[in-house]
Design a protein around this motif. Sequence first.
Motif, PDB file in Angstrom:
ATOM      1  N   TRP A 101       0.763  -1.233   0.122  1.00 31.25           N
ATOM      2  CA  TRP A 101      -0.212   0.048  -0.008  1.00 31.25           C
ATOM      3  C   TRP A 101       0.877   1.245  -0.055  1.00 31.25           C
ATOM      4  O   TRP A 101       0.674   2.214  -0.526  1.00 31.25           O
ATOM      5  N   LEU A 102       2.076   1.117   0.594  1.00 27.48           N
ATOM      6  CA  LEU A 102       3.060   2.457   0.555  1.00 27.48           C
ATOM      7  C   LEU A 102       3.529   2.484  -0.720  1.00 27.48           C
ATOM      8  O   LEU A 102       3.817   3.620  -1.277  1.00 27.48           O
ATOM      9  N   ARG A 103       3.846   1.274  -1.620  1.00 34.03           N
ATOM     10  CA  ARG A 103       4.382   1.266  -2.998  1.00 34.03           C
ATOM     11  C   ARG A 103       3.279   2.045  -4.047  1.00 34.03           C
ATOM     12  O   ARG A 103       3.596   2.737  -4.650  1.00 34.03           O
ATOM     13  N   ARG A 104       1.960   1.566  -3.518  1.00 34.56           N
ATOM     14  CA  ARG A 104       0.869   1.992  -4.506  1.00 34.56           C
ATOM     15  C   ARG A 104       0.758   3.454  -4.252  1.00 34.56           C
ATOM     16  O   ARG A 104       0.267   4.260  -5.252  1.00 34.56           O
ATOM     17  N   ILE A 105       0.790   4.197  -3.087  1.00 29.74           N
ATOM     18  CA  ILE A 105       0.601   5.625  -2.659  1.00 29.74           C
ATOM     19  C   ILE A 105       1.898   6.283  -3.500  1.00 29.74           C
ATOM     20  O   ILE A 105       1.548   7.457  -4.161  1.00 29.74           O
ATOM     21  N   GLY A 106       3.028   6.074  -3.313  1.00 26.72           N
ATOM     22  CA  GLY A 106       4.215   6.463  -3.847  1.00 26.72           C
ATOM     23  C   GLY A 106       4.210   6.536  -5.399  1.00 26.72           C
ATOM     24  O   GLY A 106       4.398   7.379  -6.224  1.00 26.72           O
ATOM     25  N   VAL A 107       3.660   5.340  -6.128  1.00 28.29           N
ATOM     26  CA  VAL A 107       3.559   5.343  -7.650  1.00 28.29           C
ATOM     27  C   VAL A 107       2.021   6.262  -8.058  1.00 28.29           C
ATOM     28  O   VAL A 107       2.624   7.020  -9.025  1.00 28.29           O
ATOM     29  N   ALA A 108       1.204   6.415  -7.257  1.00 23.69           N
ATOM     30  CA  ALA A 108       0.154   7.229  -7.629  1.00 23.69           C
ATOM     31  C   ALA A 108       0.583   8.578  -7.466  1.00 23.69           C
ATOM     32  O   ALA A 108       0.165   9.422  -8.374  1.00 23.69           O
ATOM     33  N   VAL A 109       1.211   9.090  -6.457  1.00 22.29           N
ATOM     34  CA  VAL A 109       1.761  10.427  -6.425  1.00 22.29           C
ATOM     35  C   VAL A 109       2.699  10.773  -7.431  1.00 22.29           C
ATOM     36  O   VAL A 109       2.488  11.890  -7.959  1.00 22.29           O
ATOM     37  N   SER A 110       3.516   9.990  -7.873  1.00 17.89           N
ATOM     38  CA  SER A 110       4.750  10.155  -8.835  1.00 17.89           C
ATOM     39  C   SER A 110       3.938  10.263  -9.993  1.00 17.89           C
ATOM     40  O   SER A 110       4.192  11.456 -10.668  1.00 17.89           O
ATOM     41  N   PHE A 111       2.884   9.585 -10.348  1.00 12.80           N
ATOM     42  CA  PHE A 111       2.247   9.619 -11.459  1.00 12.80           C
ATOM     43  C   PHE A 111       1.328  10.958 -11.613  1.00 12.80           C
ATOM     44  O   PHE A 111       1.533  11.556 -12.891  1.00 12.80           O
ATOM     45  N   LEU A 112       0.879  11.351 -10.690  1.00  9.90           N
ATOM     46  CA  LEU A 112       0.207  12.584 -10.669  1.00  9.90           C
ATOM     47  C   LEU A 112       1.046  13.845 -10.798  1.00  9.90           C
ATOM     48  O   LEU A 112       0.627  14.775 -11.596  1.00  9.90           O
ATOM     49  N   THR A 113       2.237  13.769 -10.224  1.00 14.19           N
ATOM     50  CA  THR A 113       2.937  15.045 -10.179  1.00 14.19           C
ATOM     51  C   THR A 113       3.700  15.241 -11.413  1.00 14.19           C
ATOM     52  O   THR A 113       4.069  16.227 -12.174  1.00 14.19           O
ATOM     53  N   LYS A 114       4.288  13.953 -12.203  1.00  9.20           N
ATOM     54  CA  LYS A 114       4.820  13.961 -13.266  1.00  9.20           C
ATOM     55  C   LYS A 114       4.074  14.096 -14.528  1.00  9.20           C
ATOM     56  O   LYS A 114       4.554  14.470 -15.608  1.00  9.20           O
ATOM     57  N   GLY A 115       2.696  13.747 -14.483  1.00 10.31           N
ATOM     58  CA  GLY A 115       1.802  13.418 -15.416  1.00 10.31           C
ATOM     59  C   GLY A 115       1.168  14.734 -15.845  1.00 10.31           C
ATOM     60  O   GLY A 115       0.449  14.866 -16.970  1.00 10.31           O
ATOM     61  N   THR A 116       0.674  15.651 -14.885  1.00  2.88           N
ATOM     62  CA  THR A 116       0.001  16.679 -15.055  1.00  2.88           C
ATOM     63  C   THR A 116       0.744  17.757 -15.830  1.00  2.88           C
ATOM     64  O   THR A 116       2.014  18.092 -15.447  1.00  2.88           O
ATOM     65  N   PRO A 117       0.257  18.238 -17.071  1.00  2.00           N
ATOM     66  CA  PRO A 117       1.076  19.232 -17.867  1.00  2.00           C
ATOM     67  C   PRO A 117       1.499  20.343 -17.068  1.00  2.00           C
ATOM     68  O   PRO A 117       0.609  21.135 -16.402  1.00  2.00           O
ATOM     69  N   LEU A 118       2.499  20.940 -17.423  1.00  4.67           N
ATOM     70  CA  LEU A 118       3.049  21.954 -16.526  1.00  4.67           C
ATOM     71  C   LEU A 118       2.161  23.484 -16.886  1.00  4.67           C
ATOM     72  O   LEU A 118       1.813  24.235 -16.070  1.00  4.67           O
ATOM     73  N   TYR A 119       1.882  23.474 -18.133  1.00  9.72           N
ATOM     74  CA  TYR A 119       1.098  24.383 -18.665  1.00  9.72           C
ATOM     75  C   TYR A 119      -0.210  24.974 -17.794  1.00  9.72           C
ATOM     76  O   TYR A 119      -0.644  25.667 -17.091  1.00  9.72           O
ATOM     77  N   LEU A 120      -0.851  23.737 -17.676  1.00 12.10           N
ATOM     78  CA  LEU A 120      -2.253  23.424 -17.007  1.00 12.10           C
ATOM     79  C   LEU A 120      -2.068  23.420 -15.501  1.00 12.10           C
ATOM     80  O   LEU A 120      -2.831  24.167 -14.689  1.00 12.10           O
TER      81      LEU A 120
END
Length: 223
Positions: free
Chosen positions: A57-76
Amino acid sequence: MIRNIYDAVYNNLIGGGAYLRIIKGCVFTVLIFVLAMCVACLLAAGLSFLRTSGQIWLRRIGVAVSFLTKGTPLYLALLMWYYTFLGGMHRGGVFIAVIVFGLYGGGHLADILSRAIKKETVIRSAAVNRRARREFFSALLPFVTEQSLYEIKRLLCILLQMSSLAGLVGVNDLTQVMLTNGLRTQYPFFALACAVLFYLVVQLLIEVLFARIGARLTGEEEE
């Protein structure tokens, strides 16, 4: 032709207090970049710890947060933070730029470090891995950081280039200052070319710095 070159240089770089605005823009650009990297390093350290945990569950939290921070377009992300949360505060644009670029860099840096940690885990014994986990921040993380200098350098260069978007949230960084100067003086190409030169110089400094660090650590010169 010589007169036109003189006018372009004087009007864009000197006249009307342009040099003061340029200096201030350089300060904001470097400040945003350095602070964003500090945020990215802190975030990446925490996320890589979570993503390499033995708890799923810690791994999944880390992966989810990483995906959110790096996947959101910087412009938006810049526009969302500016118009929804912090746009009205004093120096809000600078704070927003630091947070947005820091989150973006932290997500990608967490990928780099987590991958390096997993590779080390495979080749080490269970006893060594348990000890490394106990000394994660003091020993393991610094070690894999040394092993990932090339990838970290590329990320830094990309983040530096992305920082030129800070003008979207009202930050008078170098890009915004030079664009304003160019439009005012009707020499936009010259003004923006000067801004490009600044970023190239900073990127060259990053290349030299990492080459020196790599040579000190490994004894090999990077070409």
